[in-house]
Design a protein around this motif. Structure first.
Motif, PDB file in Angstrom:
ATOM      1  N   THR A 112      -2.812  -8.215   4.982  1.00 23.14           N
ATOM      2  CA  THR A 112      -2.872  -6.931   4.270  1.00 23.14           C
ATOM      3  C   THR A 112      -4.293  -6.543   3.882  1.00 23.14           C
ATOM      4  O   THR A 112      -4.519  -5.420   3.421  1.00 23.14           O
ATOM      5  CB  THR A 112      -2.011  -6.955   2.992  1.00 23.14           C
ATOM      6  OG1 THR A 112      -2.597  -7.858   2.039  1.00 23.14           O
ATOM      7  CG2 THR A 112      -0.596  -7.378   3.298  1.00 23.14           C
ATOM      8  N   ALA A 155       5.882  -4.789   3.660  1.00 21.19           N
ATOM      9  CA  ALA A 155       6.010  -6.103   3.039  1.00 21.19           C
ATOM     10  C   ALA A 155       7.232  -6.145   2.137  1.00 21.19           C
ATOM     11  O   ALA A 155       7.837  -5.117   1.818  1.00 21.19           O
ATOM     12  CB  ALA A 155       4.747  -6.424   2.232  1.00 21.19           C
ATOM     13  N   CYS A 169      -0.019  -0.308   1.860  1.00 21.22           N
ATOM     14  CA  CYS A 169       0.990  -1.365   1.898  1.00 21.22           C
ATOM     15  C   CYS A 169       2.265  -0.835   1.249  1.00 21.22           C
ATOM     16  O   CYS A 169       2.269  -0.472   0.064  1.00 21.22           O
ATOM     17  CB  CYS A 169       0.504  -2.612   1.164  1.00 21.22           C
ATOM     18  SG  CYS A 169       1.678  -3.989   1.200  1.00 21.22           S
ATOM     19  N   THR A 179      -1.182  -9.078  -4.741  1.00 20.95           N
ATOM     20  CA  THR A 179      -1.955  -8.155  -3.914  1.00 20.95           C
ATOM     21  C   THR A 179      -2.895  -7.315  -4.770  1.00 20.95           C
ATOM     22  O   THR A 179      -4.060  -7.101  -4.412  1.00 20.95           O
ATOM     23  CB  THR A 179      -1.017  -7.238  -3.112  1.00 20.95           C
ATOM     24  OG1 THR A 179      -0.148  -8.042  -2.311  1.00 20.95           O
ATOM     25  CG2 THR A 179      -1.805  -6.307  -2.211  1.00 20.95           C
ATOM     26  N   ALA A 187       1.116  -1.619   6.267  1.00 24.02           N
ATOM     27  CA  ALA A 187       1.811  -2.906   6.188  1.00 24.02           C
ATOM     28  C   ALA A 187       3.162  -2.703   5.510  1.00 24.02           C
ATOM     29  O   ALA A 187       3.249  -2.029   4.476  1.00 24.02           O
ATOM     30  CB  ALA A 187       0.974  -3.912   5.415  1.00 24.02           C
ATOM     31  N   ILE A 240      -0.831   0.572  -2.784  1.00 24.04           N
ATOM     32  CA  ILE A 240       0.495  -0.035  -2.732  1.00 24.04           C
ATOM     33  C   ILE A 240       1.529   1.014  -3.127  1.00 24.04           C
ATOM     34  O   ILE A 240       1.390   1.677  -4.159  1.00 24.04           O
ATOM     35  CB  ILE A 240       0.592  -1.243  -3.679  1.00 24.04           C
ATOM     36  CG1 ILE A 240      -0.450  -2.304  -3.308  1.00 24.04           C
ATOM     37  CG2 ILE A 240       1.998  -1.835  -3.666  1.00 24.04           C
ATOM     38  CD1 ILE A 240      -0.535  -3.441  -4.301  1.00 24.04           C
TER      39      ILE A 240
END
Length: 262
Positions: A149, A24, A155, A176, A22, A185
């Motif tokens: 997500t 973002a 991500c 998140t 993802a 992340i």
């Protein structure tokens, strides 16, 4: 793309969204869509089978940046007229597949949570037929963005050195991380004046995450500011096609190399 793998539930279970990336950002205007396109292109150049998914349900614009007029888009999928697989088309110039959003319409932003979950689950099944799926998410921390997500393996949060970008990126990371403490992340700093300046910007964001969240998302890469990026967006052409030797292109290719080597 057609593949038996798309209908193989055993393969889908094994993949389980780990090959979904993802892209973002806390706010708009940080180059997220450009980065998604370029990363998908760079991954495809390594020989991987890649799908680029326009997950900006409010302001889809992948097709606009690439100068495409797709016959089908995500709106037809959500309305039930097409399956997700039927909305896939190949972007020959980049060597990867695309599922376009409904550009110029914010109607999909109000999709029901149950329908969004079905879409997310279908994407995981579809991802089983690819080496990598790149999701260009909408900016911000809205429910629709965060819900997409939930099934991804990684991500990437894109930020620039602008204070509002860093503040909003932190907000996205916070929410998140609270919802999915084990989520992978990672940070990408875009439009940095230099690699060193980008690393300084990352350290500013990192200190906030460590100080308030006790969480240290790693730096995935720095993409340097490059005037050729604007030229390619205006020309509706990928930078790896138009200016493959530019600094920004090289930086994204370095990120793609890290992904494929992991």
């Amino acid at each position: 793309m057609t593949s038996k793998n798309l209908k193989d539930p055993n393969l889908a279970a094994r993949t389980n969204g780990r090959n979904l990336i993802a892209i973002a950002s806390g706010k708009g205007g940080v180059g997220k869509t450009w980065l998604s396109i370029t990363l998908a292109h760079a991954l495809a150049k390594t020989g991987e089978r890649v799908l680029l998914f326009d997950g900006d349900l409010g302001l889809a614009n992948l097709d606009i940046q690439l100068g495409l007029m797709p016959k089908h888009d995500l709106g037809s999928v959500i309305s039930g007229r097409l399956t997700l697989n039927q909305a896939v088309f190949t972007f020959d110039d980049g060597g990867f597949d695309i599922i376009a959003g409904r550009s110029g319409s914010g109607g999909l932003a109000n999709i029901a949570p149950s329908r969004l979950q079905m879409l997310s689950d279908d994407l995981v099944l579809l991802a089983a037929g690819y080496d990598r799926v790149v999701l260009d998410l909408g900016a911000g921390v809205e429910r629709t963005v965060r819900q997409l997500t939930h099934n991804v393996g990684t991500c990437f949060v894109v930020a620039t050195d602008e204070p509002t970008s860093l503040t909003d990126a932190y907000a996205f990371i916070k929410l998140t991380h609270m919802e999915r403490p084990t989520a992978a992340i990672k940070i990408i700093i875009n439009a940095a004046n230099s690699t060193r300046e980008g690393e300084r910007t990352y350290n500013t964001l990192l200190k906030a995450c460590e100080g308030f969240l006790k969480f240290a998302p790693p730096l995935m890469g720095v993409v340097r500011r490059d005037g050729k990026v604007r030229d390619t967006i205006r020309a509706q052409s990928p930078i790896l096609t138009r200016f493959p030797n530019s600094e920004a292109a090289a930086d994204v290719q370095s990120i793609a190399k890290k992904i494929t080597e992991n």
